[in-house]
Design a protein around this motif. Structure first.
Motif, PDB file in Angstrom:
ATOM      1  N   GLY A  61       0.785  -1.221   0.000  1.00  0.00           N
ATOM      2  CA  GLY A  61       0.000   0.000   0.000  1.00  0.00           C
ATOM      3  C   GLY A  61       0.822   1.277   0.000  1.00  0.00           C
ATOM      4  O   GLY A  61       0.264   2.377  -0.006  1.00  0.00           O
ATOM      5  N   ALA A  62       2.134   1.165  -0.004  1.00  0.00           N
ATOM      6  CA  ALA A  62       3.008   2.340   0.030  1.00  0.00           C
ATOM      7  C   ALA A  62       3.708   2.503  -1.318  1.00  0.00           C
ATOM      8  O   ALA A  62       3.720   1.604  -2.158  1.00  0.00           O
ATOM      9  N   SER A  63       4.311   3.665  -1.523  1.00  0.00           N
ATOM     10  CA  SER A  63       5.135   3.948  -2.695  1.00  0.00           C
ATOM     11  C   SER A  63       6.523   4.325  -2.217  1.00  0.00           C
ATOM     12  O   SER A  63       6.664   5.020  -1.206  1.00  0.00           O
ATOM     13  N   TYR A  64       7.530   3.880  -2.942  1.00  0.00           N
ATOM     14  CA  TYR A  64       8.918   4.127  -2.559  1.00  0.00           C
ATOM     15  C   TYR A  64       9.705   4.650  -3.748  1.00  0.00           C
ATOM     16  O   TYR A  64       9.712   4.028  -4.813  1.00  0.00           O
ATOM     17  N   ALA A  65      10.384   5.772  -3.577  1.00  0.00           N
ATOM     18  CA  ALA A  65      11.306   6.280  -4.587  1.00  0.00           C
ATOM     19  C   ALA A  65      12.606   5.491  -4.464  1.00  0.00           C
ATOM     20  O   ALA A  65      13.016   5.105  -3.369  1.00  0.00           O
ATOM     21  N   PHE A  66      13.262   5.263  -5.614  1.00  0.00           N
ATOM     22  CA  PHE A  66      14.515   4.504  -5.599  1.00  0.00           C
ATOM     23  C   PHE A  66      15.327   4.813  -6.849  1.00  0.00           C
ATOM     24  O   PHE A  66      14.815   5.330  -7.839  1.00  0.00           O
ATOM     25  N   ARG A  67      16.591   4.448  -6.813  1.00  0.00           N
ATOM     26  CA  ARG A  67      17.500   4.468  -7.963  1.00  0.00           C
ATOM     27  C   ARG A  67      18.533   3.383  -7.749  1.00  0.00           C
ATOM     28  O   ARG A  67      18.718   2.894  -6.634  1.00  0.00           O
TER      29      ARG A  67
END
Length: 98
Positions: A61-67
């Motif tokens: 249910g969450a969103s995560y920024a990443f690279r």
């Protein structure tokens, strides 16, 4: 490539990040909201066929920024990200939505 498992009863999702062999010469890691953007926290392993793979367990249910960061200095996005958001350094971060 990003693979997401079905959420568990505890509300967790296993997210697997996979990259082709040419993504990095010696090492590659995934950094993002889920590990305080610390590349050393989530290194990807090189498989026998040369590809890179790593898995993290995140909240459903969450969103995560990443690279990704390759060979300690080259940051880049995953073309398979669910979305992109601007970052304050050099463009965008990928986003994985769970």
């Amino acid at each position: 490539m990003i693979k997401k498992a079905a959420p568990t009863k505890t509300g967790k999702v296993r997210v697997t990040f996979e990259l082709p062999a040419e993504a990095a010469e010696n090492e590659v890691a995934v950094a993002g909201d889920f590990n305080a953007w610390e590349p050393a926290a989530t290194p990807l392993s090189r498989l026998k066929k040369g590809t890179w793979k790593g898995t993290v367990t995140l909240d459903a249910g969450a969103s995560y920024a990443f690279r990704y960061v390759a060979d300690g200095s080259r940051w880049f996005n995953d073309e398979a990200a669910d979305d992109y958001v601007p970052n304050m350094i050099d463009g965008d971060n990928g986003v994985v939505n769970l």
